[in-house]
Design a protein around this motif. Structure first.
Motif, PDB file in Angstrom:
ATOM      1  N   TRP A   1       4.071   5.749  -7.401  1.00  0.00           N
ATOM      2  CA  TRP A   1       2.934   5.102  -6.789  1.00  0.00           C
ATOM      3  C   TRP A   1       3.103   4.939  -5.371  1.00  0.00           C
ATOM      4  O   TRP A   1       2.171   4.419  -4.755  1.00  0.00           O
ATOM      5  N   GLU A   2       4.032   5.661  -4.692  1.00  0.00           N
ATOM      6  CA  GLU A   2       3.932   5.393  -3.146  1.00  0.00           C
ATOM      7  C   GLU A   2       2.905   6.253  -2.648  1.00  0.00           C
ATOM      8  O   GLU A   2       2.362   7.363  -3.286  1.00  0.00           O
ATOM      9  N   THR A   3       2.544   5.895  -1.673  1.00  0.00           N
ATOM     10  CA  THR A   3       1.196   6.530  -1.097  1.00  0.00           C
ATOM     11  C   THR A   3       1.635   7.132   0.540  1.00  0.00           C
ATOM     12  O   THR A   3       2.902   6.744   0.968  1.00  0.00           O
ATOM     13  N   ARG A   4       0.806   7.874   1.203  1.00  0.00           N
ATOM     14  CA  ARG A   4       1.141   8.420   2.401  1.00  0.00           C
ATOM     15  C   ARG A   4       0.099   7.879   3.533  1.00  0.00           C
ATOM     16  O   ARG A   4      -0.650   8.465   4.216  1.00  0.00           O
ATOM     17  N   PHE A   5      -0.496   6.519   3.143  1.00  0.00           N
ATOM     18  CA  PHE A   5      -1.545   5.930   3.745  1.00  0.00           C
ATOM     19  C   PHE A   5      -1.167   5.904   5.140  1.00  0.00           C
ATOM     20  O   PHE A   5      -0.639   4.675   5.450  1.00  0.00           O
TER      21      PHE A   5
ATOM     22  N   THR B   1       0.858  -1.287  -0.044  1.00  0.00           N
ATOM     23  CA  THR B   1      -0.084  -0.166  -0.019  1.00  0.00           C
ATOM     24  C   THR B   1       0.999   1.340  -0.003  1.00  0.00           C
ATOM     25  O   THR B   1       0.373   2.240  -0.817  1.00  0.00           O
ATOM     26  N   LEU B   2       1.838   1.302   0.806  1.00  0.00           N
ATOM     27  CA  LEU B   2       2.616   2.423   0.935  1.00  0.00           C
ATOM     28  C   LEU B   2       3.597   2.612  -0.298  1.00  0.00           C
ATOM     29  O   LEU B   2       4.045   3.677  -0.878  1.00  0.00           O
TER      30      LEU B   2
ATOM     31  N   THR C   1      -0.194  -1.118   7.201  1.00  0.00           N
ATOM     32  CA  THR C   1      -1.682  -0.160   7.000  1.00  0.00           C
ATOM     33  C   THR C   1      -2.803  -1.236   7.220  1.00  0.00           C
ATOM     34  O   THR C   1      -2.512  -2.448   7.290  1.00  0.00           O
TER      35      THR C   1
ATOM     36  N   HIS D   1       6.079   9.257   3.539  1.00  0.00           N
ATOM     37  CA  HIS D   1       7.026   8.582   2.315  1.00  0.00           C
ATOM     38  C   HIS D   1       8.236   7.947   3.057  1.00  0.00           C
ATOM     39  O   HIS D   1       8.970   8.554   4.164  1.00  0.00           O
TER      40      HIS D   1
ATOM     41  N   LEU E   1       3.009  -0.777  -5.095  1.00  0.00           N
ATOM     42  CA  LEU E   1       1.534  -0.987  -5.610  1.00  0.00           C
ATOM     43  C   LEU E   1       1.596  -2.038  -6.790  1.00  0.00           C
ATOM     44  O   LEU E   1       0.959  -3.023  -7.052  1.00  0.00           O
TER      45      LEU E   1
END
Ligand code: PLP
Length: 430
Positions: free
Chosen positions: A394-398, A328-329, A360, A402, A332
């Motif tokens: 495609w990194e997220t901040r979920f 998720t982070l 997550t 980062h 992907l």
């Protein structure tokens, strides 16, 4: 209740031992520089290797290199696909070699300019760019139009600023890979393309390029060949002789497998690709250069993701490693792809079916499910290979920030980006 899985999945397939040693050494060094995980570690060396493999195949097939600039035959040129790996130090390293960059958005263009690329070394692709490109007064750009509306809106500016123009063509070889019955949203359909080329020729614009990008991870060179034949027919119908044939990207990444175990580049030979290209180029009298924008092939093997095991659970025959980074982070791509996974330190002994999970709150957050040593424990690191393409963008901040990024090139290893702090994670809000 679900039955316990009977067979452990196969152990992570292995890249060559020298690749494993290379990354283990570099990751140890990077962790001493930046112990916080998740951590991406990138290196220029695998990129240089991929470029030289592709160059060798193209030169053997009879093309001349953009760098060596021999005075014979058709040349070829590599453009860096910025979207694939937008890392400032990579852009700097690439620019230092005198190569050009391909961008598809306002931010990517600004990044290229900030890193010192001259406009004549910038190629602009992507849809709907008439909504942002007019704010830049940059002469000598290379611009591939994607639609009639774009062409109409940008043509006056293109003539004023002497842009080197191209059009993107939607050939039959280009379709949505998840729904092959549907075409993609990009480029001009053949009849629109003939009309667009005629308009550009009548307007005395500097039209020099025909472009397509079929999709990622093409299984064989035949798709390129068929697309080129179609493009040649369109050019003949429009009485247009392109100087440049821009093939986009699509050459598959080495070593990577689908989730069902198929090797992406199993059928794809670089030599066959180059030979077919050399034959197909004969369809274009007046062609001077083949342009290549490979992202995945060039950079996937240039990086790894390092995560740390935070917690370990076992239930119904499956072991869960809860890590500080994961799908998720940071990855992907693991939805579609299996990559090799290397424990650090090495752990031997019995293996057990193991799910490698991120931190997550989603069952989706599973980097891999495979047989791993039972001896792995909290505090160990895991290295996910081939994280150099489409991981960082495609990194997220979920729920978290980062990751940190290290970069290595001929000048050594450096921290390229700190791990995101809370202040920065929250400070965008008014
Ligand atoms: C226009 C264009 N060029 C190049 C690329 C790079 O593709 P790949 O990473 O499959 O080589 C892409 C990817 O989406 C693209 O859209």
């Amino acid at each position: 209740m679900n039955a316990a899985p009977k067979q452990p999945a196969p152990l992570a397939f292995g890249p060559p031992p020298e690749t494993i040693q290379f990354w283990k050494r570099l990751v140890r060094e990077a962790l001493s520089l930046s112990p916080a995980t998740p951590l991406y570690v990138f290196s220029s060396a695998p990129i240089a290797k991929r470029i030289s493999e592709l160059d060798a195949a193209l030169i053997a097939a009879g093309f001349k290199s953009e760098i060596k600039n021999l005075k014979s035959q058709i040349g070829f040129r590599h453009w860096l696909s910025c979207k694939t790996q937008p890392v400032a130090l990579l852009l700097r390293w690439w620019r230092a070699q005198g190569r050009g960059i391909e961008v598809v958005s306002e931010f990517e263009l600004r990044a290229a300019l900030a890193e010192g690329f001259a406009p004549e070394h910038i190629l602009i692709n992507g849809p709907a760019k008439h909504h942002w490109l007019p704010q830049f007064d940059l002469p000598e750009l290379s611009v591939n139009f994607d639609s009639r509306a774009e062409l109409d809106a940008l043509l006056p500016l293109a003539k004023k600023l002497n842009w080197r123009l191209g059009i993107r063509l939607l050939t039959k070889e280009e379709f949505d890979p998840e729904h092959p019955q549907f075409p993609t949203q990009f480029g001009f359909a053949p009849d629109e393309a003939v009309a667009a080329l005629n308009k550009l020729l009548r307007a005395n614009a500097r039209i020099e390029t025909v472009h397509f990008h079929l999709r990622s991870n093409l299984p064989s060179a035949q798709s390129y060949e068929r697309a080129i034949v179609e493009v040649a027919e369109i050019c003949r119908a429009a009485k247009f002789s392109p100087r440049h044939l821009d093939l986009g990207g699509g050459v598959p990444a080495p070593q990577i497998r689908t989730r069902s175990g198929k090797v992406y580049d199993g059928q794809f030979g670089l030599d066959a690709f180059a030979q077919r290209l050399r034959q197909a180029a004969k369809l274009f009298p007046g062609l001077r250069e083949i342009w290549l924008e490979n992202g995945r092939f060039i950079s996937s093997s240039s990086g790894v993701l390092v995560v740390k095991i935070l917690d370990v659970k076992g239930r119904r025959g499956l072991r869960h490693l809860i890590c500080d980074g994961g799908r998720t982070l940071n990855a992907l791509m693991s939805v579609w792809e299996q990559h090799a996974l290397i424990p650090l330190p090495e752990r031997s002994g019995a293996q057990i079916l193991t799910a490698v999970c991120g931190p997550t709150c989603m069952a989706f957050d599973q980097l891999a499910r495979l047989a791993l040593p039972r001896a792995l424990r909290a505090g160990d690191h895991l290295i996910w290979l081939d994280a150099g393409a489409y991981h960082l963008p495609w990194e997220t901040r979920f729920s978290h920030g980062h990751a940190a990024v290290c970069w290595q090139d001929e000048t050594g290893l450096r921290l390229a980006r700190e791990r995101q702090r809370f202040e920065n994670w929250w400070s965008d809000w008014k």
